[in-house]
Design an enzyme around this catalytic site. Structure first.
Site, PDB file in Angstrom:
ATOM      1  N   ARG A  27     -48.835  47.843 -34.727  1.00  0.00           N
ATOM      2  CA  ARG A  27     -50.156  48.236 -35.228  1.00  0.00           C
ATOM      3  C   ARG A  27     -51.240  47.374 -34.597  1.00  0.00           C
ATOM      4  O   ARG A  27     -50.985  46.314 -34.027  1.00  0.00           O
ATOM      5  CB  ARG A  27     -50.199  48.127 -36.744  1.00  0.00           C
ATOM      6  CG  ARG A  27     -49.506  49.309 -37.365  1.00  0.00           C
ATOM      7  CD  ARG A  27     -49.729  49.368 -38.843  1.00  0.00           C
ATOM      8  NE  ARG A  27     -48.734  48.590 -39.534  1.00  0.00           N
ATOM      9  CZ  ARG A  27     -48.343  48.849 -40.774  1.00  0.00           C
ATOM     10  NH1 ARG A  27     -48.861  49.845 -41.443  1.00  0.00           N
ATOM     11  NH2 ARG A  27     -47.433  48.108 -41.346  1.00  0.00           N
ATOM     12  N   TYR A  84     -44.361  61.335 -40.608  1.00  0.00           N
ATOM     13  CA  TYR A  84     -44.928  60.459 -41.646  1.00  0.00           C
ATOM     14  C   TYR A  84     -45.919  61.225 -42.517  1.00  0.00           C
ATOM     15  O   TYR A  84     -45.840  61.197 -43.750  1.00  0.00           O
ATOM     16  CB  TYR A  84     -45.621  59.273 -40.969  1.00  0.00           C
ATOM     17  CG  TYR A  84     -46.165  58.234 -41.934  1.00  0.00           C
ATOM     18  CD1 TYR A  84     -45.308  57.451 -42.695  1.00  0.00           C
ATOM     19  CD2 TYR A  84     -47.536  58.025 -42.063  1.00  0.00           C
ATOM     20  CE1 TYR A  84     -45.803  56.486 -43.577  1.00  0.00           C
ATOM     21  CE2 TYR A  84     -48.046  57.065 -42.933  1.00  0.00           C
ATOM     22  CZ  TYR A  84     -47.173  56.290 -43.686  1.00  0.00           C
ATOM     23  OH  TYR A  84     -47.668  55.335 -44.546  1.00  0.00           O
ATOM     24  N   LYS A 101     -45.389  62.203 -46.524  1.00  0.00           N
ATOM     25  CA  LYS A 101     -46.275  61.707 -47.583  1.00  0.00           C
ATOM     26  C   LYS A 101     -46.956  62.862 -48.312  1.00  0.00           C
ATOM     27  O   LYS A 101     -47.165  62.794 -49.518  1.00  0.00           O
ATOM     28  CB  LYS A 101     -47.310  60.748 -46.993  1.00  0.00           C
ATOM     29  CG  LYS A 101     -46.712  59.420 -46.518  1.00  0.00           C
ATOM     30  CD  LYS A 101     -46.186  58.582 -47.675  1.00  0.00           C
ATOM     31  CE  LYS A 101     -45.735  57.200 -47.223  1.00  0.00           C
ATOM     32  NZ  LYS A 101     -45.155  56.412 -48.312  1.00  0.00           N
ATOM     33  N   ILE A 147     -29.732  56.502 -56.304  1.00  0.00           N
ATOM     34  CA  ILE A 147     -30.137  55.169 -56.783  1.00  0.00           C
ATOM     35  C   ILE A 147     -29.527  54.925 -58.160  1.00  0.00           C
ATOM     36  O   ILE A 147     -29.685  55.731 -59.070  1.00  0.00           O
ATOM     37  CB  ILE A 147     -31.676  55.078 -56.921  1.00  0.00           C
ATOM     38  CG1 ILE A 147     -32.349  55.285 -55.567  1.00  0.00           C
ATOM     39  CG2 ILE A 147     -32.095  53.747 -57.534  1.00  0.00           C
ATOM     40  CD1 ILE A 147     -33.868  55.390 -55.653  1.00  0.00           C
ATOM     41  N   TYR A 187     -43.539  66.839 -60.651  1.00  0.00           N
ATOM     42  CA  TYR A 187     -42.870  66.105 -61.746  1.00  0.00           C
ATOM     43  C   TYR A 187     -43.854  65.823 -62.879  1.00  0.00           C
ATOM     44  O   TYR A 187     -43.477  65.803 -64.043  1.00  0.00           O
ATOM     45  CB  TYR A 187     -42.257  64.791 -61.227  1.00  0.00           C
ATOM     46  CG  TYR A 187     -40.802  64.951 -60.855  1.00  0.00           C
ATOM     47  CD1 TYR A 187     -40.430  65.774 -59.797  1.00  0.00           C
ATOM     48  CD2 TYR A 187     -39.797  64.308 -61.579  1.00  0.00           C
ATOM     49  CE1 TYR A 187     -39.090  65.943 -59.468  1.00  0.00           C
ATOM     50  CE2 TYR A 187     -38.464  64.476 -61.255  1.00  0.00           C
ATOM     51  CZ  TYR A 187     -38.106  65.293 -60.197  1.00  0.00           C
ATOM     52  OH  TYR A 187     -36.791  65.463 -59.873  1.00  0.00           O
ATOM     53  N   ASP A 228     -30.633  52.233 -49.822  1.00  0.00           N
ATOM     54  CA  ASP A 228     -31.462  53.207 -49.121  1.00  0.00           C
ATOM     55  C   ASP A 228     -31.910  54.233 -50.162  1.00  0.00           C
ATOM     56  O   ASP A 228     -31.070  54.908 -50.763  1.00  0.00           O
ATOM     57  CB  ASP A 228     -30.614  53.871 -48.028  1.00  0.00           C
ATOM     58  CG  ASP A 228     -31.454  54.781 -47.151  1.00  0.00           C
ATOM     59  OD1 ASP A 228     -32.440  55.362 -47.665  1.00  0.00           O
ATOM     60  OD2 ASP A 228     -31.125  54.918 -45.964  1.00  0.00           O
ATOM     61  N   VAL A 229     -33.219  54.350 -50.363  1.00  0.00           N
ATOM     62  CA  VAL A 229     -33.719  55.234 -51.433  1.00  0.00           C
ATOM     63  C   VAL A 229     -33.412  56.702 -51.189  1.00  0.00           C
ATOM     64  O   VAL A 229     -33.499  57.507 -52.118  1.00  0.00           O
ATOM     65  CB  VAL A 229     -35.244  55.089 -51.665  1.00  0.00           C
ATOM     66  CG1 VAL A 229     -35.576  53.794 -52.348  1.00  0.00           C
ATOM     67  CG2 VAL A 229     -36.027  55.290 -50.385  1.00  0.00           C
ATOM     68  N   GLY A 237     -40.830  44.822 -47.773  1.00  0.00           N
ATOM     69  CA  GLY A 237     -41.788  45.134 -46.707  1.00  0.00           C
ATOM     70  C   GLY A 237     -43.077  44.359 -46.865  1.00  0.00           C
ATOM     71  O   GLY A 237     -43.205  43.511 -47.766  1.00  0.00           O
ATOM     72  N   PHE A 238     -44.020  44.667 -46.006  1.00  0.00           N
ATOM     73  CA  PHE A 238     -45.309  43.956 -46.013  1.00  0.00           C
ATOM     74  C   PHE A 238     -46.030  44.162 -47.358  1.00  0.00           C
ATOM     75  O   PHE A 238     -46.222  43.219 -48.141  1.00  0.00           O
ATOM     76  CB  PHE A 238     -46.143  44.451 -44.825  1.00  0.00           C
ATOM     77  CG  PHE A 238     -47.610  44.168 -44.904  1.00  0.00           C
ATOM     78  CD1 PHE A 238     -48.083  42.890 -45.190  1.00  0.00           C
ATOM     79  CD2 PHE A 238     -48.537  45.191 -44.675  1.00  0.00           C
ATOM     80  CE1 PHE A 238     -49.458  42.636 -45.257  1.00  0.00           C
ATOM     81  CE2 PHE A 238     -49.899  44.940 -44.733  1.00  0.00           C
ATOM     82  CZ  PHE A 238     -50.363  43.670 -45.037  1.00  0.00           C
TER      83      PHE A 238
HETATM   84  N1  UDP Z   1     -54.606  50.660 -31.225  1.00  0.00           N
HETATM   85  C1  UDP Z   1     -55.096  50.087 -30.077  1.00  0.00           C
HETATM   86  N2  UDP Z   1     -54.330  49.146 -29.467  1.00  0.00           N
HETATM   87  C2  UDP Z   1     -53.140  48.721 -29.946  1.00  0.00           C
HETATM   88  C3  UDP Z   1     -52.661  49.301 -31.146  1.00  0.00           C
HETATM   89  C4  UDP Z   1     -53.404  50.278 -31.741  1.00  0.00           C
HETATM   90  O1  UDP Z   1     -56.187  50.426 -29.583  1.00  0.00           O
HETATM   91  O2  UDP Z   1     -52.524  47.847 -29.315  1.00  0.00           O
HETATM   92  C5  UDP Z   1     -55.445  51.672 -31.890  1.00  0.00           C
HETATM   93  C6  UDP Z   1     -54.714  52.957 -32.236  1.00  0.00           C
HETATM   94  O3  UDP Z   1     -54.719  53.842 -31.131  1.00  0.00           O
HETATM   95  C7  UDP Z   1     -55.536  53.452 -33.395  1.00  0.00           C
HETATM   96  C8  UDP Z   1     -56.000  52.181 -34.099  1.00  0.00           C
HETATM   97  O4  UDP Z   1     -55.866  51.147 -33.132  1.00  0.00           O
HETATM   98  O5  UDP Z   1     -56.665  54.154 -32.936  1.00  0.00           O
HETATM   99  C9  UDP Z   1     -55.172  51.813 -35.326  1.00  0.00           C
HETATM  100  O6  UDP Z   1     -53.820  51.902 -34.967  1.00  0.00           O
HETATM  101  P1  UDP Z   1     -52.634  51.435 -35.900  1.00  0.00           P
HETATM  102  O7  UDP Z   1     -51.365  51.602 -35.109  1.00  0.00           O
HETATM  103  O8  UDP Z   1     -52.887  50.104 -36.470  1.00  0.00           O
HETATM  104  O9  UDP Z   1     -52.590  52.437 -37.135  1.00  0.00           O
HETATM  105  P2  UDP Z   1     -53.229  53.863 -37.473  1.00  0.00           P
HETATM  106  O10 UDP Z   1     -54.505  53.551 -38.178  1.00  0.00           O
HETATM  107  O11 UDP Z   1     -53.464  54.642 -36.226  1.00  0.00           O
HETATM  108  O12 UDP Z   1     -52.215  54.484 -38.352  1.00  0.00           O
END
Ligand code: UDP
Length: 309
Positions: free
Chosen positions: A187, A146, A150, A62, A160, A57-58, A11-12
């Site tokens: 994002r 999510y 977490k 494993i 643990y 797949d975790v 992943g990233f």
């Molecule tokens: N956001 C936005 N436009 C976009 C994508 C996200 O305005 O095209 C806003 C989103 O509503 C949030 C913030 O940017 O308020 C950060 O969103 P992101 O999905 O990166 O992650 P988050 O911090 O919400 O987990």
């Protein structure tokens, strides 16, 4: 030579972590089921004889042969768009995946490092967020899968630690950006950069007054490494405390990308946190860590990388 297992290694964040640990002289095994990860993120590491990859797949059992000194559990969909598309896998990665990886750490007498998140604070009622804040999470909302996965994973890590004496560490990771973010992960960073580079409208959700604080990936990975080497078992915020509104952020990206994009406003998604900013006093004091890369510098590097790819 110390051995590290990094789940979510393709992943990233996981791929940058693998790269960093290799540079620090560790032997690294990356594990990923590739639902949001990508082998392209680690193809440049494949030539190292200290690196290996296991597709797994975790949330299933494993199996890992040989000694393991560090288990870094970074596997999970992490963008709101991804985890809302795959809420069940997300809950399984955080619950069963954390159980399985803690089991590996216990069996191998390894240290365990959990990728937790600022989402444990939900839509916080205090700003900036300190590790002592318990959060304001909607368990049944669209972010619940999510956030609660977490929060459960933190509780399991602490259990643990208390019951089995596993040396667990919890990194509460705030918004992170940089090369290798998926362009389509939904994002704000990749969305705005792609829109700006293509001179398409930049889509602000809501009025843009909500805030985020963005940490460049190299800073984050260094913070994780310092936490991994520390003797701290309680959660530590790892993020950049420079807070910006999303509207400011849109203007910044427009300028850096030299874009003609218009800014447009769309509906704010459900439970979108109003403010988010880490208090990193603990990391500063106990890890002697703080971010070094400013937002403009980091964004310029990220825009450059996206242009190239
Ligand atoms: N956001 C936005 N436009 C976009 C994508 C996200 O305005 O095209 C806003 C989103 O509503 C949030 C913030 O940017 O308020 C950060 O969103 P992101 O999905 O990166 O992650 P988050 O911090 O919400 O987990």
């Amino acid at each position: 030579m110390k051995n590290a297992l990094v789940t979510g290694g393709a992943g990233f964040i996981g791929s940058h972590l693998c790269e960093f640990l290799l540079k620090m002289g560790l032997k690294v095994t990356a594990m990923d089921n590739l639902i949001t990860g990508d082998l392209k993120n680690i193809s440049h590491l494949a030539k190292s004889r200290n690196f290996s990859f296991i597709k797994c797949d975790v949330s299933e059992h494993i199996t890992i042969n040989g000694k393991v000194d560090f288990v870094l559990h970074f596997a999970s969909p992490a963008s709101p768009v991804d985890y809302q598309k795959a809420p069940i896998q997300t809950l399984k990665a955080g619950s069963l995946g954390t159980h399985n990886t803690l089991g590996v750490a216990l069996a191998k007498k390894a240290k365990f490092i959990l990728a937790s998140t600022s989402e444990v604070y939900g839509d916080p009622l205090v700003n900036p967020q300190l590790e002592t804040y318990w959060g304001n999470v909607n368990p049944i909302g669209v972010r619940g899968a999510y956030d609660e996965a977490k929060r459960f994973s933190e509780a399991l890590a602490m259990a643990y630690h208390r019951v089995h004496k596993v040396d667990t560490k919890i990194a509460r990771i705030f918004n992170t950006y940089g090369p290798r973010m998926r362009k389509d992960d939904g994002r704000v960073v990749p969305n705005f950069i792609m829109q700006a580079l293509n001179n398409k409208p930049i889509t602000i959700y809501g009025d843009g007054n909500q805030t985020r604080s963005f940490c460049y990936i190299s800073d984050l990975v260094e913070g994780i490494y310092k936490l991994m080497m520390s003797d701290i078992n309680e959660p530590v915020n790892i993020g950049n405390p420079e807070e910006h509104t999303i509207l400011e952020f849109a203007h910044m990206i427009k300028k850096i990308a030299d874009s003609k994009s218009k800014i447009v406003f769309k509906k704010l998604p459900q439970d979108d946190p109003h403010r988010r900013c880490p208090d990193i006093s603990k990391a500063r004091k106990k890890l002697k860590w703080e971010p070094k890369i400013g937002l403009k510098e980091g964004l310029a590097a990220t825009v450059g990388w996206i242009k190239q790819h």
